[in-house]
Design a protein around this motif. Structure first.
Motif, PDB file in Angstrom:
ATOM      1  N   VAL A  82      -0.353  -2.682  -7.310  1.00 44.98           N
ATOM      2  CA  VAL A  82       0.675  -1.903  -6.847  1.00 44.98           C
ATOM      3  C   VAL A  82       1.246  -1.481  -8.446  1.00 44.98           C
ATOM      4  N   SER A  83       1.902  -0.425  -8.660  1.00 43.53           N
ATOM      5  CA  SER A  83       2.645  -0.305  -9.503  1.00 43.53           C
ATOM      6  C   SER A  83       3.929  -1.157  -9.524  1.00 43.53           C
ATOM      7  N   ALA A  84       4.106  -1.766 -10.746  1.00 42.00           N
ATOM      8  CA  ALA A  84       5.392  -2.191 -11.106  1.00 42.00           C
ATOM      9  C   ALA A  84       6.869  -1.482 -10.775  1.00 42.00           C
ATOM     10  N   ALA A  85       6.579  -0.399 -11.327  1.00 36.69           N
ATOM     11  CA  ALA A  85       7.941   0.628 -11.143  1.00 36.69           C
ATOM     12  C   ALA A  85       8.065   0.925  -9.683  1.00 36.69           C
ATOM     13  N   THR A  86       7.007   1.360  -9.132  1.00 35.88           N
ATOM     14  CA  THR A  86       7.190   2.003  -7.531  1.00 35.88           C
ATOM     15  C   THR A  86       6.921   1.034  -6.388  1.00 35.88           C
ATOM     16  N   GLY A  87       6.014   0.089  -6.651  1.00 31.28           N
ATOM     17  CA  GLY A  87       5.552  -0.804  -5.708  1.00 31.28           C
ATOM     18  C   GLY A  87       4.309  -0.216  -4.768  1.00 31.28           C
ATOM     19  N   GLU A  88       3.884   1.192  -5.297  1.00 26.54           N
ATOM     20  CA  GLU A  88       2.882   1.838  -4.630  1.00 26.54           C
ATOM     21  C   GLU A  88       1.616   1.492  -5.044  1.00 26.54           C
ATOM     22  N   CYS A  89       0.562   1.461  -4.209  1.00 25.60           N
ATOM     23  CA  CYS A  89      -0.814   1.098  -4.407  1.00 25.60           C
ATOM     24  C   CYS A  89      -1.538   1.874  -5.331  1.00 25.60           C
ATOM     25  N   SER A  90      -2.580   1.544  -5.989  1.00 22.81           N
ATOM     26  CA  SER A  90      -3.364   1.939  -6.669  1.00 22.81           C
ATOM     27  C   SER A  90      -4.025   3.190  -6.184  1.00 22.81           C
ATOM     28  N   PRO A  91      -4.576   4.390  -7.066  1.00 22.54           N
ATOM     29  CA  PRO A  91      -5.375   5.496  -6.496  1.00 22.54           C
ATOM     30  C   PRO A  91      -6.416   5.144  -5.706  1.00 22.54           C
ATOM     31  N   GLY A  92      -7.238   3.946  -6.108  1.00 25.40           N
ATOM     32  CA  GLY A  92      -8.362   3.442  -5.268  1.00 25.40           C
ATOM     33  C   GLY A  92      -7.996   3.246  -3.772  1.00 25.40           C
ATOM     34  N   CYS A  93      -6.655   2.832  -3.677  1.00 24.63           N
ATOM     35  CA  CYS A  93      -6.585   2.623  -2.205  1.00 24.63           C
ATOM     36  C   CYS A  93      -6.426   3.797  -1.510  1.00 24.63           C
ATOM     37  N   ARG A  94      -6.260   5.005  -1.999  1.00 28.66           N
ATOM     38  CA  ARG A  94      -6.471   6.253  -1.202  1.00 28.66           C
ATOM     39  C   ARG A  94      -7.380   6.414  -0.379  1.00 28.66           C
ATOM     40  N   GLN A  95      -8.526   5.510  -0.602  1.00 30.48           N
ATOM     41  CA  GLN A  95      -9.770   5.667   0.139  1.00 30.48           C
ATOM     42  C   GLN A  95      -9.716   4.742   1.625  1.00 30.48           C
ATOM     43  N   ILE A  96      -8.730   4.139   1.747  1.00 34.50           N
ATOM     44  CA  ILE A  96      -8.428   3.316   3.011  1.00 34.50           C
ATOM     45  C   ILE A  96      -8.233   4.108   4.206  1.00 34.50           C
ATOM     46  N   GLY A  97      -8.050   5.256   4.039  1.00 36.09           N
ATOM     47  CA  GLY A  97      -7.746   6.394   5.163  1.00 36.09           C
ATOM     48  C   GLY A  97      -6.495   6.194   5.605  1.00 36.09           C
ATOM     49  N   PRO A 101      -1.579   1.040   3.330  1.00 30.59           N
ATOM     50  CA  PRO A 101      -1.768  -0.196   2.385  1.00 30.59           C
ATOM     51  C   PRO A 101      -1.346  -1.547   2.992  1.00 30.59           C
ATOM     52  N   VAL A 102      -0.569  -1.478   3.905  1.00 24.76           N
ATOM     53  CA  VAL A 102      -0.054  -2.688   4.820  1.00 24.76           C
ATOM     54  C   VAL A 102      -0.883  -3.196   5.530  1.00 24.76           C
ATOM     55  N   VAL A 103      -1.316  -2.238   6.371  1.00 26.81           N
ATOM     56  CA  VAL A 103      -2.457  -2.431   7.175  1.00 26.81           C
ATOM     57  C   VAL A 103      -3.955  -2.949   6.655  1.00 26.81           C
ATOM     58  N   ALA A 104      -3.998  -2.102   5.561  1.00 26.51           N
ATOM     59  CA  ALA A 104      -5.325  -2.492   4.658  1.00 26.51           C
ATOM     60  C   ALA A 104      -5.025  -3.867   4.139  1.00 26.51           C
ATOM     61  N   ARG A 105      -3.929  -4.618   3.580  1.00 21.47           N
ATOM     62  CA  ARG A 105      -3.907  -5.714   3.193  1.00 21.47           C
ATOM     63  C   ARG A 105      -4.120  -6.791   4.264  1.00 21.47           C
ATOM     64  N   GLU A 106      -3.562  -6.635   5.548  1.00 24.36           N
ATOM     65  CA  GLU A 106      -3.552  -7.614   6.461  1.00 24.36           C
ATOM     66  C   GLU A 106      -5.183  -7.656   6.927  1.00 24.36           C
ATOM     67  N   ARG A 107      -5.767  -6.505   7.162  1.00 25.93           N
ATOM     68  CA  ARG A 107      -7.078  -6.508   7.403  1.00 25.93           C
ATOM     69  C   ARG A 107      -7.960  -7.324   6.379  1.00 25.93           C
ATOM     70  N   ALA A 108      -7.514  -7.198   5.218  1.00 22.24           N
ATOM     71  CA  ALA A 108      -8.583  -7.790   4.075  1.00 22.24           C
ATOM     72  C   ALA A 108      -8.038  -9.513   4.291  1.00 22.24           C
ATOM     73  N   ARG A 109      -6.714  -9.540   4.398  1.00 24.89           N
ATOM     74  CA  ARG A 109      -6.446 -11.202   4.491  1.00 24.89           C
ATOM     75  C   ARG A 109      -7.134 -11.836   5.581  1.00 24.89           C
ATOM     76  N   LEU A 110      -7.420 -10.871   6.612  1.00 23.97           N
ATOM     77  CA  LEU A 110      -7.870 -11.513   7.926  1.00 23.97           C
ATOM     78  C   LEU A 110      -9.451 -11.803   7.718  1.00 23.97           C
ATOM     79  N   ALA A 111     -10.119 -10.717   7.047  1.00 29.63           N
ATOM     80  CA  ALA A 111     -11.227 -10.785   6.541  1.00 29.63           C
ATOM     81  C   ALA A 111     -11.945 -11.855   5.805  1.00 29.63           C
ATOM     82  N   TYR A 112     -10.993 -12.115   4.606  1.00 33.76           N
ATOM     83  CA  TYR A 112     -11.481 -12.926   3.799  1.00 33.76           C
ATOM     84  C   TYR A 112     -10.706 -14.437   3.830  1.00 33.76           C
ATOM     85  N   GLY A 113      -9.463 -14.211   4.347  1.00 31.80           N
ATOM     86  CA  GLY A 113      -8.777 -15.555   4.454  1.00 31.80           C
ATOM     87  C   GLY A 113      -8.538 -16.324   5.538  1.00 31.80           C
TER      88      GLY A 113
END
Length: 131
Positions: A82-97, A101-113
Motif C-alpha cells: 500500500v501507499s504510505a500516504a493513502t493506504g491504497e493498494c498497488s496498481p497490480g492489485c487492480r487485477q483482483i477484480g 483489497p480487503v477481501v483479496a487479503r483475507e482470501r490470501a491469508r486463508l490460502a497461505y496461512g
C-alpha cells in the motif's frame, strides 16, 4: 520452483534481473499472507526486495506479480502493498477484480496461512537466474 510459475516464466522473454525480482517479490508477499502481517508500504516492499531499490521501481515488480497471479489463478498477494500516504493498494492489485483489497487479503491469508495449501514459491530453488 512451483511448476506453474516455472512454466509462466519460461514463456516470458524477461531479463534475469526482472525474473529474479518477480520471484523474490512473490515470495515476500506470500510470506506476508502466510503470517498475517499488516500490509507494507512500497518503500518497505522495495527495501525487502532489493536494498536501495526505489519504491517507484517496485511498481513494475508488483504489476508482474499481479499479472502472474491473475493468469495462474493464484491469490493476488499484491494487495499487501500500500501507499504510505493513502493506504491504497498497488496498481497490480487492480487485477483482483471486484472483490477489493480487503477481501483479496483475507482470501490470501486463508490460502497461505490458515489452510496452508496455497501454491508457494520455493525460496530454496531461487538462484541468481530467478529459477
Amino acid at each position: 520452483m512451483h511448476p506453474v510459475l516455472a512454466r509462466y516464466l519460461d514463456e516470458r522473454p524477461w531479463s534475469q534481473g526482472r525474473t529474479r525480482r518477480m520471484v523474490a517479490g512473490l515470495h515476500i508477499l506470500q510470506e506476508l499472507a502466510r503470517t498475517g502481517v499488516r500490509p507494507v508500504t512500497y518503500k518497505e516492499f522495495a527495501e525487502q526486495l532489493q536494498p536501495g531499490l526505489a519504491p517507484l521501481a517496485a511498481g513494475r515488480v508488483l504489476a508482474d506479480i499481479g499479472e502472474f497471479c491473475t493468469d495462474a489463478g493464484w491469490p493476488n498477494v499484491t494487495c499487501f502493498v500500500v501507499s504510505a500516504a493513502t493506504g491504497e493498494c498497488s496498481p497490480g492489485c487492480r487485477q483482483i477484480g471486484d472483490e477489493g483489497p480487503v477481501v483479496a487479503r483475507e482470501r490470501a491469508r486463508l490460502a497461505y496461512g490458515v489452510h496452508g495449501g496455497g501454491p508457494l514459491v520455493d525460496p530454496a530453488t531461487v538462484d541468481a537466474t530467478g529459477r
